[in-house]
Scaffold this motif. Sequence first.
Motif, PDB file in Angstrom:
ATOM      1  N   ALA A   7      13.409  43.421 -21.011  1.00 52.66           N
ATOM      2  CA  ALA A   7      12.649  44.487 -21.816  1.00 52.66           C
ATOM      3  C   ALA A   7      13.695  45.537 -22.272  1.00 52.66           C
ATOM      4  CB  ALA A   7      11.503  45.162 -20.769  1.00 52.66           C
ATOM      5  N   ARG A   8      13.217  46.398 -23.459  1.00 47.84           N
ATOM      6  CA  ARG A   8      14.073  47.660 -23.690  1.00 47.84           C
ATOM      7  C   ARG A   8      13.223  48.632 -23.154  1.00 47.84           C
ATOM      8  NH1 ARG A   8      17.191  49.147 -29.068  1.00 47.84           N
ATOM      9  NH2 ARG A   8      17.456  51.353 -28.487  1.00 47.84           N
ATOM     10  N   LEU A   9      14.008  49.575 -22.429  1.00 51.68           N
ATOM     11  CA  LEU A   9      13.350  50.881 -21.826  1.00 51.68           C
ATOM     12  C   LEU A   9      13.330  52.009 -22.740  1.00 51.68           C
ATOM     13  CD1 LEU A   9      15.057  50.031 -18.147  1.00 51.68           C
ATOM     14  CD2 LEU A   9      12.909  49.145 -19.251  1.00 51.68           C
ATOM     15  N   GLY A  10      12.463  52.946 -22.696  1.00 53.25           N
ATOM     16  CA  GLY A  10      12.335  54.137 -23.386  1.00 53.25           C
ATOM     17  C   GLY A  10      11.658  55.153 -22.799  1.00 53.25           C
ATOM     18  N   ASP A  11      10.917  55.769 -23.456  1.00 53.99           N
ATOM     19  CA  ASP A  11      10.122  56.996 -23.021  1.00 53.99           C
ATOM     20  C   ASP A  11       8.722  56.548 -22.530  1.00 53.99           C
ATOM     21  OD1 ASP A  11      11.968  59.022 -23.554  1.00 53.99           O
ATOM     22  OD2 ASP A  11      11.018  59.200 -25.659  1.00 53.99           O
ATOM     23  N   GLY A  12       8.337  55.294 -22.879  1.00 50.19           N
ATOM     24  CA  GLY A  12       7.060  54.729 -22.510  1.00 50.19           C
ATOM     25  C   GLY A  12       7.270  53.788 -21.425  1.00 50.19           C
ATOM     26  N   THR A  13       6.141  52.780 -21.676  1.00 52.06           N
ATOM     27  CA  THR A  13       6.316  51.605 -20.900  1.00 52.06           C
ATOM     28  C   THR A  13       7.398  50.694 -21.049  1.00 52.06           C
ATOM     29  OG1 THR A  13       4.459  50.388 -21.897  1.00 52.06           O
ATOM     30  CG2 THR A  13       4.026  51.842 -20.113  1.00 52.06           C
TER      31      THR A  13
ATOM     32  N   SER B  59       9.435  47.818 -23.124  1.00 52.65           N
ATOM     33  CA  SER B  59       8.831  47.066 -24.192  1.00 52.65           C
ATOM     34  C   SER B  59       9.450  45.442 -24.144  1.00 52.65           C
ATOM     35  CB  SER B  59       9.249  47.606 -25.445  1.00 52.65           C
ATOM     36  OG  SER B  59       9.181  46.701 -26.690  1.00 52.65           O
ATOM     37  N   VAL B  60       8.649  44.480 -23.877  1.00 55.79           N
ATOM     38  CA  VAL B  60       9.232  43.217 -23.610  1.00 55.79           C
ATOM     39  C   VAL B  60       9.822  42.674 -25.057  1.00 55.79           C
ATOM     40  CG1 VAL B  60       8.642  40.803 -22.483  1.00 55.79           C
ATOM     41  CG2 VAL B  60       7.550  43.040 -21.487  1.00 55.79           C
ATOM     42  N   MET B  61      10.945  42.071 -24.609  1.00 57.50           N
ATOM     43  CA  MET B  61      11.594  41.457 -25.683  1.00 57.50           C
ATOM     44  C   MET B  61      11.484  39.714 -25.702  1.00 57.50           C
ATOM     45  SD  MET B  61      14.908  43.708 -25.515  1.00 57.50           S
ATOM     46  CE  MET B  61      15.675  42.853 -26.978  1.00 57.50           C
ATOM     47  N   GLN B  62      11.643  39.439 -24.465  1.00 58.01           N
ATOM     48  CA  GLN B  62      11.615  37.936 -24.292  1.00 58.01           C
ATOM     49  C   GLN B  62      11.040  37.587 -22.752  1.00 58.01           C
ATOM     50  OE1 GLN B  62      12.504  35.258 -25.882  1.00 58.01           O
ATOM     51  NE2 GLN B  62      13.859  36.057 -27.523  1.00 58.01           N
ATOM     52  N   ALA B  63      10.226  36.816 -22.461  1.00 57.99           N
ATOM     53  CA  ALA B  63       9.509  36.523 -21.575  1.00 57.99           C
ATOM     54  C   ALA B  63       9.128  35.155 -21.101  1.00 57.99           C
ATOM     55  CB  ALA B  63       8.495  37.617 -20.999  1.00 57.99           C
ATOM     56  N   THR B  64       9.066  34.754 -20.039  1.00 59.55           N
ATOM     57  CA  THR B  64       8.180  33.365 -19.661  1.00 59.55           C
ATOM     58  C   THR B  64       7.548  33.561 -18.163  1.00 59.55           C
ATOM     59  OG1 THR B  64       8.049  31.156 -19.079  1.00 59.55           O
ATOM     60  CG2 THR B  64      10.182  31.994 -18.776  1.00 59.55           C
ATOM     61  N   LYS B  65       6.196  33.497 -17.996  1.00 61.31           N
ATOM     62  CA  LYS B  65       5.645  33.825 -16.863  1.00 61.31           C
ATOM     63  C   LYS B  65       6.110  35.230 -16.166  1.00 61.31           C
ATOM     64  CE  LYS B  65       5.130  29.025 -15.212  1.00 61.31           C
ATOM     65  NZ  LYS B  65       5.352  28.156 -16.492  1.00 61.31           N
ATOM     66  N   PRO B  66       6.129  36.231 -17.069  1.00 57.25           N
ATOM     67  CA  PRO B  66       6.511  37.732 -16.583  1.00 57.25           C
ATOM     68  C   PRO B  66       5.534  38.085 -15.324  1.00 57.25           C
ATOM     69  CG  PRO B  66       5.334  37.817 -18.785  1.00 57.25           C
ATOM     70  CD  PRO B  66       5.486  36.265 -18.526  1.00 57.25           C
TER      71      PRO B  66
ATOM     72  N   ASP C 110       7.073  43.342 -12.792  1.00 55.55           N
ATOM     73  CA  ASP C 110       6.897  44.321 -11.643  1.00 55.55           C
ATOM     74  C   ASP C 110       8.662  44.785 -11.314  1.00 55.55           C
ATOM     75  OD1 ASP C 110       4.348  43.886 -11.153  1.00 55.55           O
ATOM     76  OD2 ASP C 110       4.827  42.719  -9.288  1.00 55.55           O
ATOM     77  N   LEU C 111       9.394  43.871 -11.284  1.00 58.61           N
ATOM     78  CA  LEU C 111      10.629  44.311 -10.983  1.00 58.61           C
ATOM     79  C   LEU C 111      11.315  44.859 -12.422  1.00 58.61           C
ATOM     80  CD1 LEU C 111      11.993  41.018  -9.106  1.00 58.61           C
ATOM     81  CD2 LEU C 111      11.478  43.393  -8.245  1.00 58.61           C
ATOM     82  N   VAL C 112      10.978  44.710 -13.551  1.00 64.27           N
ATOM     83  CA  VAL C 112      11.372  45.296 -14.456  1.00 64.27           C
ATOM     84  C   VAL C 112      10.876  46.895 -14.644  1.00 64.27           C
ATOM     85  CG1 VAL C 112      10.900  45.538 -17.321  1.00 64.27           C
ATOM     86  CG2 VAL C 112      11.605  43.320 -16.304  1.00 64.27           C
ATOM     87  N   ARG C 113       9.788  47.140 -14.139  1.00 59.79           N
ATOM     88  CA  ARG C 113       9.119  48.272 -14.102  1.00 59.79           C
ATOM     89  C   ARG C 113       9.825  49.125 -13.112  1.00 59.79           C
ATOM     90  NH1 ARG C 113       4.074  45.414 -15.724  1.00 59.79           N
ATOM     91  NH2 ARG C 113       3.806  44.843 -13.609  1.00 59.79           N
TER      92      ARG C 113
ATOM     93  N   TRP D  66      19.013  51.266 -23.021  1.00 55.58           N
ATOM     94  CA  TRP D  66      18.647  50.758 -21.647  1.00 55.58           C
ATOM     95  C   TRP D  66      17.672  49.714 -21.636  1.00 55.58           C
ATOM     96  CZ3 TRP D  66      20.604  52.426 -17.122  1.00 55.58           C
ATOM     97  CH2 TRP D  66      21.358  53.583 -17.106  1.00 55.58           C
ATOM     98  N   TYR D  67      17.984  48.893 -20.928  1.00 56.27           N
ATOM     99  CA  TYR D  67      17.260  47.461 -20.762  1.00 56.27           C
ATOM    100  C   TYR D  67      17.129  47.136 -19.441  1.00 56.27           C
ATOM    101  CZ  TYR D  67      18.851  47.063 -25.448  1.00 56.27           C
ATOM    102  OH  TYR D  67      19.053  47.242 -26.904  1.00 56.27           O
ATOM    103  N   ALA D  68      15.892  46.431 -18.958  1.00 57.57           N
ATOM    104  CA  ALA D  68      15.899  45.680 -17.659  1.00 57.57           C
ATOM    105  C   ALA D  68      15.648  44.261 -17.929  1.00 57.57           C
ATOM    106  CB  ALA D  68      14.909  46.254 -16.741  1.00 57.57           C
ATOM    107  N   LEU D  69      16.445  43.505 -17.003  1.00 56.27           N
ATOM    108  CA  LEU D  69      16.139  42.090 -16.944  1.00 56.27           C
ATOM    109  C   LEU D  69      15.944  41.594 -15.448  1.00 56.27           C
ATOM    110  CD1 LEU D  69      18.568  39.355 -18.609  1.00 56.27           C
ATOM    111  CD2 LEU D  69      17.584  39.184 -16.227  1.00 56.27           C
ATOM    112  N   ALA D  70      14.833  40.871 -15.451  1.00 53.30           N
ATOM    113  CA  ALA D  70      14.575  40.045 -13.943  1.00 53.30           C
ATOM    114  C   ALA D  70      14.204  38.737 -14.192  1.00 53.30           C
ATOM    115  CB  ALA D  70      13.305  41.001 -13.356  1.00 53.30           C
ATOM    116  N   ALA D  71      14.568  37.901 -13.284  1.00 53.36           N
ATOM    117  CA  ALA D  71      14.435  36.365 -13.572  1.00 53.36           C
ATOM    118  C   ALA D  71      14.344  35.980 -12.059  1.00 53.36           C
ATOM    119  CB  ALA D  71      15.556  35.773 -13.929  1.00 53.36           C
TER     120      ALA D  71
END
Length: 439
Positions: free
Chosen positions: A155-161, A163-170, A340-343, A405-410
């Motif tokens: 997900a890309r991170l910014g001022d709001g929640t 923004s998911v860019m790629q996901a499977t079973k997130p 959850d982990l991205v958040r 900023w970005y966050a990645l969780a797998a």
Amino acid sequence: MIRKVVLLVAVLGLGAPAVAQTPPAAATMPSDPLRTRAQALLGILGGGGDTAAEFDPTFLAQIPDAKIRTIAKQLSEAFGAPLAIESLTAATPQKASLTVRYARGSVAMTMTVEPSAAHRITGLLVTGTTSREASLDQIVATIGTLPGVAGFALARLGDGTPSVMQATKPDTDFAIGSAFKLAILSEAIRATNAGERRWDDLVTLDGAPLPGGFYTQQPAGTKVTLRELAQKMISVSDNSATDILLAALGRAKVEAMLPVIGWRHAARNRPLLGTLDVFKLKGIPGGALGKRWLALDEAGRRALLAKDIAATPLGAIDPRMFQRGVPVMLDIEWFASPADLVRTMDWIRRNTETGPGAEARAILGVNPGVGPAQAARWGYVGYKGGSEPGVIVMTLLLQSKAGAWYALAASWNDPAAAVDDARFVALVSRAVDLAASGR
């Protein structure tokens, strides 16, 4: 928790320090001895060659032929046959970084040879692995085919929640092993920002039993700062530091942070277990204590935690619980989804911009979790992972060199068999590479 992937580093390396984000040494053309040994190493990784001829006797005394052959087999099982030396870059006439191209990925190493005429290998360290997927779409597709169940979110991170860019079973909950330590770090950030705690606050060890780690043998009365505990908990996943810090900050306060940092099913993690609690629940022969836990509601679990779990001696835990390499009661764990982990990483980012909590950002960046080549493509990499047989999770906070900023969780769980840690690390490392280039 135990991480098989560490074996990839430790078996072929005389020591396995955390990878620091430091600039590489100036490169030079590799010497003939480095070229010769690199080609010989390729043969050994493929199952042939003569380790006695290629490795210094001191190296082999610590890491004998059988262990070298074992790690070579593990790498081949994860990535297919070794095909070629993809790159070889010398730092000195005796030391080089090399990348071995495999059928399904690449393995980065550093190699040192002796300066004398024999020029045998005196040091070899696996520093990173990557898979060969050409796009994030392919990464997501591959993760979706792993046995058991696996999930991914970028997900890309910014001022709001986020923004998911790629996901499977997130939004699927997974057992996450030591990644739960991010919740403890989050409470430390909140408390220091609020002025309730300082990183220099001292905790006095009381001699209570601890899981394995740096503080296990420290005598009662030893004083340690919150900063040091947090550093060891995150950078080397020290379980003794984790349980000391959890007790110092307060279990109830860490539990209260779970919904704050974005864990949608926080109730599933109440009461929040320490690492020694989990070892006791899983490690009593026959899983008797764990079976009782699973049958109880939250109030019953809190009572069990305060009485029977607390009273269970360390000697009752099966010391070979994880050494057998098979999953053990994955329904007794800490649970969170990739989303959850991205958040969580987004909350940490926003609460470490300024103030006392900013110190946690440096702590999170000590060990980037991916190889130096992948980390070097970003301005900042923060990381926490976790694993045990049947479980692996990797969670990263990433800032591009342009400042985005970005966050990645797998996560990957398989209750039926040990997961392939090396394969998973390679996939996530490749995802980090591809995200840096926007693919």
